[in-house]
Design an enzyme around this catalytic site. Sequence first.
Site, PDB file in Angstrom:
ATOM      1  N   GLY A  17     -32.643  79.997  20.212  1.00  0.00           N
ATOM      2  CA  GLY A  17     -32.672  78.602  19.767  1.00  0.00           C
ATOM      3  C   GLY A  17     -31.957  78.406  18.451  1.00  0.00           C
ATOM      4  O   GLY A  17     -32.537  77.884  17.497  1.00  0.00           O
ATOM      5  N   SER A  63     -28.993  76.661  17.779  1.00  0.00           N
ATOM      6  CA  SER A  63     -27.976  75.611  17.664  1.00  0.00           C
ATOM      7  C   SER A  63     -28.358  74.503  16.690  1.00  0.00           C
ATOM      8  O   SER A  63     -27.509  73.699  16.304  1.00  0.00           O
ATOM      9  CB  SER A  63     -27.697  74.997  19.045  1.00  0.00           C
ATOM     10  OG  SER A  63     -28.838  74.291  19.527  1.00  0.00           O
ATOM     11  N   ASP A 112     -32.375  80.247  29.040  1.00  0.00           N
ATOM     12  CA  ASP A 112     -33.756  79.756  29.064  1.00  0.00           C
ATOM     13  C   ASP A 112     -34.637  80.984  28.896  1.00  0.00           C
ATOM     14  O   ASP A 112     -34.753  81.800  29.824  1.00  0.00           O
ATOM     15  CB  ASP A 112     -34.048  79.047  30.382  1.00  0.00           C
ATOM     16  CG  ASP A 112     -35.453  78.450  30.448  1.00  0.00           C
ATOM     17  OD1 ASP A 112     -36.343  78.924  29.704  1.00  0.00           O
ATOM     18  OD2 ASP A 112     -35.666  77.521  31.243  1.00  0.00           O
ATOM     19  N   SER A 153     -46.525  79.165  13.706  1.00  0.00           N
ATOM     20  CA  SER A 153     -46.800  77.893  13.048  1.00  0.00           C
ATOM     21  C   SER A 153     -48.101  78.004  12.273  1.00  0.00           C
ATOM     22  O   SER A 153     -49.020  78.724  12.684  1.00  0.00           O
ATOM     23  CB  SER A 153     -46.927  76.771  14.079  1.00  0.00           C
ATOM     24  OG  SER A 153     -47.462  75.590  13.498  1.00  0.00           O
ATOM     25  N   TYR A 172     -50.096  74.125  22.348  1.00  0.00           N
ATOM     26  CA  TYR A 172     -49.172  74.618  21.318  1.00  0.00           C
ATOM     27  C   TYR A 172     -49.859  75.615  20.388  1.00  0.00           C
ATOM     28  O   TYR A 172     -49.335  76.704  20.124  1.00  0.00           O
ATOM     29  CB  TYR A 172     -48.626  73.437  20.524  1.00  0.00           C
ATOM     30  CG  TYR A 172     -47.691  73.821  19.399  1.00  0.00           C
ATOM     31  CD1 TYR A 172     -46.385  74.223  19.672  1.00  0.00           C
ATOM     32  CD2 TYR A 172     -48.115  73.790  18.074  1.00  0.00           C
ATOM     33  CE1 TYR A 172     -45.525  74.585  18.638  1.00  0.00           C
ATOM     34  CE2 TYR A 172     -47.261  74.151  17.034  1.00  0.00           C
ATOM     35  CZ  TYR A 172     -45.970  74.544  17.324  1.00  0.00           C
ATOM     36  OH  TYR A 172     -45.119  74.903  16.303  1.00  0.00           O
ATOM     37  N   LYS A 201     -49.014  79.666  19.970  1.00  0.00           N
ATOM     38  CA  LYS A 201     -48.610  80.245  18.690  1.00  0.00           C
ATOM     39  C   LYS A 201     -49.645  81.264  18.195  1.00  0.00           C
ATOM     40  O   LYS A 201     -49.289  82.254  17.543  1.00  0.00           O
ATOM     41  CB  LYS A 201     -48.409  79.143  17.651  1.00  0.00           C
ATOM     42  CG  LYS A 201     -47.210  78.241  17.947  1.00  0.00           C
ATOM     43  CD  LYS A 201     -45.909  79.015  18.050  1.00  0.00           C
ATOM     44  CE  LYS A 201     -44.699  78.102  18.156  1.00  0.00           C
ATOM     45  NZ  LYS A 201     -43.433  78.866  18.288  1.00  0.00           N
ATOM     46  N   ILE A 226     -42.044  71.054   8.248  1.00  0.00           N
ATOM     47  CA  ILE A 226     -40.658  71.259   7.819  1.00  0.00           C
ATOM     48  C   ILE A 226     -39.820  70.037   8.202  1.00  0.00           C
ATOM     49  O   ILE A 226     -39.910  69.529   9.330  1.00  0.00           O
ATOM     50  CB  ILE A 226     -40.052  72.525   8.460  1.00  0.00           C
ATOM     51  CG1 ILE A 226     -40.931  73.745   8.151  1.00  0.00           C
ATOM     52  CG2 ILE A 226     -38.617  72.743   7.983  1.00  0.00           C
ATOM     53  CD1 ILE A 226     -41.104  74.060   6.688  1.00  0.00           C
TER      54      ILE A 226
END
Length: 249
Positions: A12, A14, A64, A144, A157, A161, A189
């Site tokens: 990830g 980009s 992916d 996180s 989520y 994590k 962030i």
Amino acid sequence: MDLKNKVAVISGGSKGIGKGIAVRFAKAGANIVFTHLPGEEENVALAAKEIESYGVKCLTVKTDISIEDDVIQLVQSVKEKFGKINILVNNAGTIGNEMPLSEMPTEEWDKLMNVDLRGVFLMCKYFIPLFDKENAGKIINISSELSVKGRANFTHYTAAKGGVNSLTRSLALELAPDILVNTIAPGPIGTDMILADMEPEWIEKEKDIPLQRLGTVEEIAATALLLASDEGNFFCGQFISPNGGAIFI
């Protein structure tokens, strides 16, 4: 902090935190591989151009990370290009939709788990054999602060994590001293996505922490650089949370 001639793989990469880490590593001399999803071509081209401006090599691969065959092909592409790696940053993930657990479709839970936890498992599993055996390798998993703090309506989520945190600790015991595994768990962030897509009221609520502001991508990238460099060689199995005081660990 020097990463000259090292090879870093970042999932990830980009945009957002992933791009920030990739650029910071490139500036320190590392050759970069980053993954991206379909439809991100414009961001990919911009990120690759910035990375290559530091005189390093950059390989971008559409992947992916929740699909095993995609990860296997990614590893093969990296092996053909560089032969081995020194650093793996498991950054790619998704936040999912906000909803109470009692209303959450099983498909929603599975989709998030497949990316945020299964994806980290697959990346570690298939890249571990490609690490340079002559130098201490580094795996950095992005978690996180919510994995500790929790948040209502984001159980999928926070659970994923939390799984990443546990994976880090166990894998650190398996791989040390050859590969050092640590977790970075950012607080709120100010990524481009958050600043562009979130309501001002939501952003102000996120700033309700002791430092009274959102963190920056650059601050997370600086933490990653420490762990990836030789200066971070005594960190093993750690949970490091640049979070502005949102939680105390």
